[in-house]
Scaffold this motif. Structure first.
Motif, short mmCIF file in Angstrom:
data_model
loop_
_atom_site.label_atom_id
_atom_site.label_comp_id
_atom_site.label_asym_id
_atom_site.label_seq_id
_atom_site.Cartn_x
_atom_site.Cartn_y
_atom_site.Cartn_z
N SER A 231 0.78 -1.28 0.11
CA SER A 231 0.10 -0.05 -0.07
C SER A 231 1.02 1.42 -0.35
N GLY A 232 2.08 1.32 0.33
CA GLY A 232 2.73 2.44 0.51
C GLY A 232 2.37 3.22 1.91
N ALA A 233 2.08 2.48 2.68
CA ALA A 233 1.59 3.14 4.02
C ALA A 233 1.92 2.22 5.30
N CYS A 234 1.79 2.86 6.46
CA CYS A 234 1.77 2.12 7.77
C CYS A 234 0.61 2.88 8.50
N PRO A 235 0.34 2.45 9.72
CA PRO A 235 -0.69 2.98 10.38
C PRO A 235 -0.45 4.45 10.81
N GLY A 236 0.62 4.93 11.05
CA GLY A 236 0.93 6.32 11.01
C GLY A 236 0.74 7.16 9.76
N THR A 237 1.49 6.70 9.08
CA THR A 237 1.61 7.48 7.54
C THR A 237 0.26 7.74 6.81
N VAL A 238 -0.42 6.53 6.95
CA VAL A 238 -1.78 6.56 6.14
C VAL A 238 -2.57 7.64 6.84
N LEU A 239 -2.51 8.12 8.11
CA LEU A 239 -3.12 9.21 8.69
C LEU A 239 -2.57 10.43 8.06
N ALA A 240 -1.39 10.56 8.10
CA ALA A 240 -0.69 11.62 7.57
C ALA A 240 -0.94 11.94 6.08
N GLN A 241 -1.18 10.77 5.34
CA GLN A 241 -1.60 10.85 3.82
C GLN A 241 -3.07 11.56 3.74
N LEU A 242 -3.86 10.92 4.51
CA LEU A 242 -5.08 11.60 4.85
C LEU A 242 -5.06 13.13 4.91
N GLY A 243 -4.29 13.61 5.76
CA GLY A 243 -4.19 15.00 6.03
C GLY A 243 -3.52 15.89 4.83
N VAL A 244 -2.61 15.28 4.33
CA VAL A 244 -1.95 16.08 3.09
C VAL A 244 -2.76 15.74 1.80
N GLY A 245 -3.62 14.59 1.61
CA GLY A 245 -4.35 14.76 0.58
C GLY A 245 -3.86 13.74 -0.53
N VAL A 246 -3.24 12.47 -0.13
CA VAL A 246 -2.84 11.51 -1.12
C VAL A 246 -3.80 10.72 -1.34
N ALA A 247 -4.27 10.45 -2.43
CA ALA A 247 -5.53 9.76 -2.96
C ALA A 247 -5.29 8.47 -2.69
N SER A 248 -4.25 7.65 -2.66
CA SER A 248 -4.12 6.37 -2.23
C SER A 248 -4.52 6.03 -0.88
N GLY A 249 -4.01 7.06 -0.10
CA GLY A 249 -4.30 7.17 1.29
C GLY A 249 -5.49 7.00 1.67
N ARG A 250 -6.57 7.53 1.11
CA ARG A 250 -8.19 7.37 1.40
C ARG A 250 -8.65 5.86 1.22
N TRP A 251 -8.12 5.36 0.28
CA TRP A 251 -8.34 3.67 0.08
C TRP A 251 -7.77 2.88 1.11
N ALA A 252 -6.47 3.20 1.33
CA ALA A 252 -5.73 2.55 2.40
C ALA A 252 -6.16 2.66 3.93
N LEU A 253 -6.79 4.05 4.13
CA LEU A 253 -7.55 4.09 5.38
C LEU A 253 -8.88 3.14 5.35
N ALA A 254 -9.35 3.06 4.33
CA ALA A 254 -10.59 2.27 4.32
C ALA A 254 -10.20 0.80 4.63
N GLY A 255 -9.17 0.25 4.23
CA GLY A 255 -8.50 -0.86 4.68
C GLY A 255 -8.19 -1.22 6.13
N THR A 256 -7.39 -0.03 6.67
CA THR A 256 -7.19 0.28 7.86
C THR A 256 -8.11 0.03 9.03
#
Length: 351
Positions: free
Chosen positions: A96-121
């Motif tokens: 996914s290119g994310a971990c439990p902490g960075t997926v939250l940062a991705q959401l804050g920054v606006g990384v598109a894949s982070g939204r989908w990864a957040l759904a998985g988390t």
């Protein structure tokens, strides 16, 4: 509020360091760019000094991370959860290119894949909280207790199993949880050795890090790592505890099942999102340099893996990798090794 502020400090640090970006994470596990590892080692070195100083000054008395035992006889170790969970987490990061902490940062920054990864988390937290934890309380993962009530194990056998478990727990209580206890050396001696190894690791990674990417962000990886260590200091001062992101997803899963009304770690997670959003809005250069396309299916799958693996291991890249190493916990060293080992293998296999 302290949990939210601490989370904001971590979110700002992750964004400043740039290690939240999927391209940095994926490039690490493909062995193309060692920026992530250099930042991680710098954060671990700085955090270890912060935690040791806090304990020496009696500002906190945090215990080492315990083992995460699944009770699986096939591995022959009480650290089976750390090894298997860490491996699943590492593989999920490479997917996914994310971990439990960075997926939250991705959401804050606006990384598109982070939204989908957040759904998985979130899905991973729901499954872990509502299904796996209940199964474990009922005696899952190989315990004889799972057969109670089925007619296959009588009261005498159950009582005998309970006594056996108590004896095993007593033996485990006498086993060392820290590396310095296991090696029979002082904490100070191990601290000096560990810091030397970490600093050498940072220097070695610098030869393989993408200097251009770090320069474009304006923050060298080692300074990014020290920013994460500073967030650790904030956590100690405000909360008396160390950084860790995956518990928030388990807590959120408990909400879904109506099994928990705790919210401290969810507040921390919200703070990470807010901190990443604020710092990236104030400093646009901290936003991702390369827009790596990670498919929604891959992001959701990887997101599920990173949270499920983290909870199995009893911590994530921050909980074990930064905080646990700072406490010199054996379980955290094993988990970190499993994360990077499995992540590297997965990254190479995926090309």
């Amino acid at each position: 509020m302290n949990n939210f502020i601490t989370g904001a400090a971590m979110g700002a640090a992750l964004t400043t360091a740039g290690v939240y970006a999927p391209d940095i994470i994926l490039s690490q596990f493909k062995f193309q760019d060692f920026t992530m590892l250099q930042t991680f080692l710098s954060a671990a070195a700085g955090s270890t000094l912060v935690v040791t100083a806090a304990q020496t000054l009696h500002l906190t008395a945090l215990p080492p991370r315990p083992c995460a035992s699944l009770g699986l006889g096939c591995l022959g170790t009480r650290y089976d959860g750390n090894l298997l969970g860490g491996a699943l987490l590492g593989a999920g990061m490479a997917v996914s290119g994310a971990c439990p902490g960075t997926v939250l940062a991705q959401l804050g920054v606006g990384v598109a894949s982070g939204r989908w990864a957040l759904a998985g988390t979130v899905l991973g937290g729901v499954v872990w909280s509502g299904i796996v934890k209940g199964w474990r309380r009922g005696g899952g993962f190989g315990s004889a207790r799972e057969q109670q009530g089925t007619g296959t194990v009588g009261r005498g056998a159950a009582e005998g199993d309970g006594k056996k478990k108590m004896k095993e727990e007593a033996r485990e209580a006498e086993m060392p949880l820290t590396v310095y206890d296991a090696l029979g050396v002082s904490r100070g001696a191990l601290l000096v050795g560990l810091e030397a190894v970490l600093v050498l690791g940072v220097a070695a990674c610098a030869r393989f890090a993408n200097a251009g990417a770090a320069e474009a962000r304006g923050v060298p990886p080692y300074l990014g790592g020290l920013a994460i260590a500073a967030a650790q200091l904030v956590s100690i001062v405000l909360r008396g505890s160390l950084l860790g992101a995956s518990t928030g997803f388990e807590e959120l899963g408990g909400w879904v099942w109506g099994a928990s009304r705790k919210y401290a770690n969810v507040l921390f997670s919200a703070g990470v999102v807010a901190g990443a959003w604020i710092i990236s809005a104030a400093v646009p250069a901290l936003r991702p340099i390369t827009d790596v396309a990670v498919s929604p299916a891959r992001s959701v799958l990887g997101g599920f893996m990173i949270v499920f693996g983290s909870r199995m291991a009893g911590g994530c890249t921050s909980g074990h990798g930064i905080s646990g190493l700072s406490l010199m916990s054996i379980s955290s060293f094993l988990t970190a090794a499993a994360i990077f080992g499995a992540g590297g293998v997965t990254g190479l296999l995926m090309g």
